[in-house]
Design a protein around this motif. Structure first.
Motif, mmCIF file in Angstrom:
data_model
loop_
_atom_site.group_PDB
_atom_site.id
_atom_site.type_symbol
_atom_site.label_atom_id
_atom_site.label_comp_id
_atom_site.label_asym_id
_atom_site.label_seq_id
_atom_site.Cartn_x
_atom_site.Cartn_y
_atom_site.Cartn_z
ATOM 1 N N ILE A 43 13.008 10.765 3.344
ATOM 2 C CA ILE A 43 13.409 11.031 4.736
ATOM 3 C C ILE A 43 14.195 12.332 4.869
ATOM 4 O O ILE A 43 14.747 12.859 3.918
ATOM 5 C CB ILE A 43 14.188 9.847 5.330
ATOM 6 N N ARG B 96 24.680 10.492 9.032
ATOM 7 C CA ARG B 96 24.567 9.292 8.193
ATOM 8 C C ARG B 96 23.117 8.815 8.131
ATOM 9 O O ARG B 96 22.416 8.848 9.155
ATOM 10 C CB ARG B 96 25.436 8.183 8.788
ATOM 11 N N ARG C 155 15.345 -6.886 6.605
ATOM 12 C CA ARG C 155 15.232 -5.441 6.884
ATOM 13 C C ARG C 155 16.504 -4.699 6.495
ATOM 14 O O ARG C 155 16.495 -3.505 6.251
ATOM 15 C CB ARG C 155 14.945 -5.231 8.381
ATOM 16 N N ASP D 23 19.827 6.994 5.201
ATOM 17 C CA ASP D 23 19.491 6.284 3.959
ATOM 18 C C ASP D 23 19.189 7.301 2.866
ATOM 19 O O ASP D 23 18.877 8.446 3.159
ATOM 20 C CB ASP D 23 18.237 5.413 4.170
HETATM 21 C C1 EPS Z 1 18.864 2.853 10.417
HETATM 22 C C2 EPS Z 1 19.825 3.232 11.288
HETATM 23 C C3 EPS Z 1 20.328 4.595 11.345
HETATM 24 C C4 EPS Z 1 20.143 5.338 10.040
HETATM 25 C C5 EPS Z 1 18.793 5.147 9.482
HETATM 26 C C6 EPS Z 1 18.318 3.735 9.382
HETATM 27 O O1 EPS Z 1 21.669 4.418 11.662
HETATM 28 P P1 EPS Z 1 22.716 5.604 11.746
HETATM 29 O O2 EPS Z 1 21.962 6.778 12.290
HETATM 30 O O3 EPS Z 1 23.813 5.128 12.638
HETATM 31 O O4 EPS Z 1 23.132 5.781 10.316
HETATM 32 O O5 EPS Z 1 21.102 4.928 9.103
HETATM 33 O O6 EPS Z 1 17.894 5.853 10.244
HETATM 34 C C7 EPS Z 1 17.437 7.009 9.638
HETATM 35 C C8 EPS Z 1 17.573 7.252 8.362
HETATM 36 C C9 EPS Z 1 16.781 7.979 10.517
HETATM 37 O O7 EPS Z 1 16.816 9.164 10.183
HETATM 38 O O8 EPS Z 1 16.246 7.548 11.524
HETATM 39 C C10 EPS Z 1 18.351 1.467 10.456
HETATM 40 O O9 EPS Z 1 18.886 0.643 11.216
HETATM 41 O O10 EPS Z 1 17.390 1.181 9.695
#
Ligand code: EPS
Length: 392
Positions: free
Chosen positions: A305, A329, A41, A331
């Motif tokens: 997203i 932060r 994942r 993806d």
């Molecule tokens: C994610 C964890 C999150 C995001 C992402 C995917 O961690 P953080 O918010 O600390 O960066 O990176 O989640 C999203 C893009 C979202 O908007 O929910 C993960 O563990 O897959």
């Protein structure tokens, strides 16, 4: 539903937890089986910075003794290594909701006075626990020879022609690809699209295919609306963050064709054979709410997203004036990473349906029942050719 799971935990809280209830006793289970899926994942071109912070591994806190399930609820925990940067810190208030995320809807629904609690629970971080629970389900299904795999079919405008490549080869090749696309030429074009997206400070979505092989005929039922297998699969897949569309088989293509072009004809394997076969699978392995023994094929559309480095128009709820979004932060293209997540959800649904069919106290009890399942053969389908008065 004999099989249920709940998850809990926030993206930057101390940890994430899940309880998977209903797995039969006698299934060999170790943390390494789950960690393999958690590692999958975290892999995928286009992921954000969080994936460099976490190295997700599971603690099994209940339901397993001497390396085997006991039939009791299985309790799972994954730590958030990032938590240490949030614990005890005064975090700037978040007051400008991102269009497409849970910020505004969450704040209205729960009366938040800072939008952060919405993103903390709505975050795709939660999918780590779906993958953990789903890993147990995949492992359970593999004891019966049932395989759940997946791959990316398109990213942005880049489509893939699989040219009838066998599913198991698609799964293997997808795992060797950083965009989880089994066809190298398409994968290269997808990577270029993602690169452009990253440089453009934007996000990109795509379409994924999840396939379950060797599922026996007879799982699910038309007896009640919520027992139909395709309905349960659609719910589970649609519940994953950023998934906004699902089809079973070639549903949307079939909708443009006539019935005689779409139905999967039934024939005998050979003229004197006892076995019934189908030479196509446009139905995606499910008819009348019930698995028909062909590969179960589910296709899902993942939206680009919500969180973009590029500011987007919104209203700052504190300033009560139009504003633009502030980056959180995230993806750039989580489509490759969504493959193991959707596999986990499909495995959960199919495991639940198998336990419902066979009964689920122990593996020793289930195995002989699985072997004895009726097949689509003429000997199993003895017809009476006398008229019936169904309602005397
Ligand atoms: C994610 C964890 C999150 C995001 C992402 C995917 O961690 P953080 O918010 O600390 O960066 O990176 O989640 C999203 C893009 C979202 O908007 O929910 C993960 O563990 O897959």
């Amino acid at each position: 539903m004999p099989l249920r799971f709940l998850t809990a935990g926030e993206s930057h809280g101390p940890s994430l937890t899940a309880i998977l209830d209903g797995i039969p006793a006698g299934l060999e289970l170790t943390a390494s089986i789950i960690d393999l899926e958690l590692a999958r994942r975290q892999k995928g071109y286009g992921s954000g910075g969080r994936m460099k912070i976490e190295k997700d591994t599971v603690q099994i806190l209940g339901g397993v003794m001497a390396g085997e399930t006991t039939g009791a609820p299985i309790a799972l925990l994954v730590q958030n290594d990032d938590h240490v940067k949030w614990k005890g810190k005064a975090i700037e208030p978040m007051t400008a909701p991102r269009p497409g995320h849970a910020d505004l809807t969450g704040a209205v629904k729960y009366g938040y006075r800072d939008l952060r609690p919405a993103l903390e629970r709505a975050s795709a971080r939660e999918t780590a626990m779906r993958v953990a629970a789903g890993a147990v389900c995949k492992h359970f299904l593999s004891q019966f020879g049932i395989i759940v795999g997946g791959y990316v079919s398109s990213i942005g405008e880049v489509q893939t022609d699989f040219d009838d490549m066998p599913y198991e080869e698609r799964f293997t090749r997808a795992e060797e690809s950083d965009v989880r696309c089994p066809i190298e030429s398409s994968a290269n074009r997808m990577r270029a699209e993602i690169e452009k997206t990253i440089h453009g400070k934007n996000t990109l979505g795509g379409v994924l295919e999840i396939v379950a092989l060797n599922v026996p005929l007879g799982l699910g039922s038309f007896a009640q609306w919520d027992k139909r297998l395709e309905a349960k699969l659609a719910l589970a897949i649609m519940s994953v963050q950023a998934i906004k569309g699902v089809e079973v088989g070639d549903a949307f293509a079939n909708a443009r064709l006539s019935g005689t072009q779409v139905q999967d004809a039934i024939s005998l394997a050979t003229p004197n054979s006892q076995s019934l076969i189908r030479n196509s699978n446009r139905a995606g392995g499910i008819e009348g709410g019930i698995s028909n023994g062909r590969p179960i094929v589910v296709r899902a559309a993942m939206k680009p997203i919500a969180t973009t480095l590029l500011p987007q128009p919104t209203v700052d709820l504190a300033l009560k004036s139009e504003s633009t979004t502030k980056y959180e932060r995230s993806d750039f293209c989580p489509v490759p990473r969504a493959v193991p997540i959707l596999e986990a959800m499909a495995a959960f649904v199919i495991a639940d349906a198998l336990i419902e069919k066979l009964g689920g106290d122990s593996m020793n009890e289930m195995m002989p029942r699985f072997e004895a399942l009726r097949k689509a053969t003429l000997e199993n389908l003895q017809m009476e050719d006398t008229p019936h008065v169904w309602w005397p």
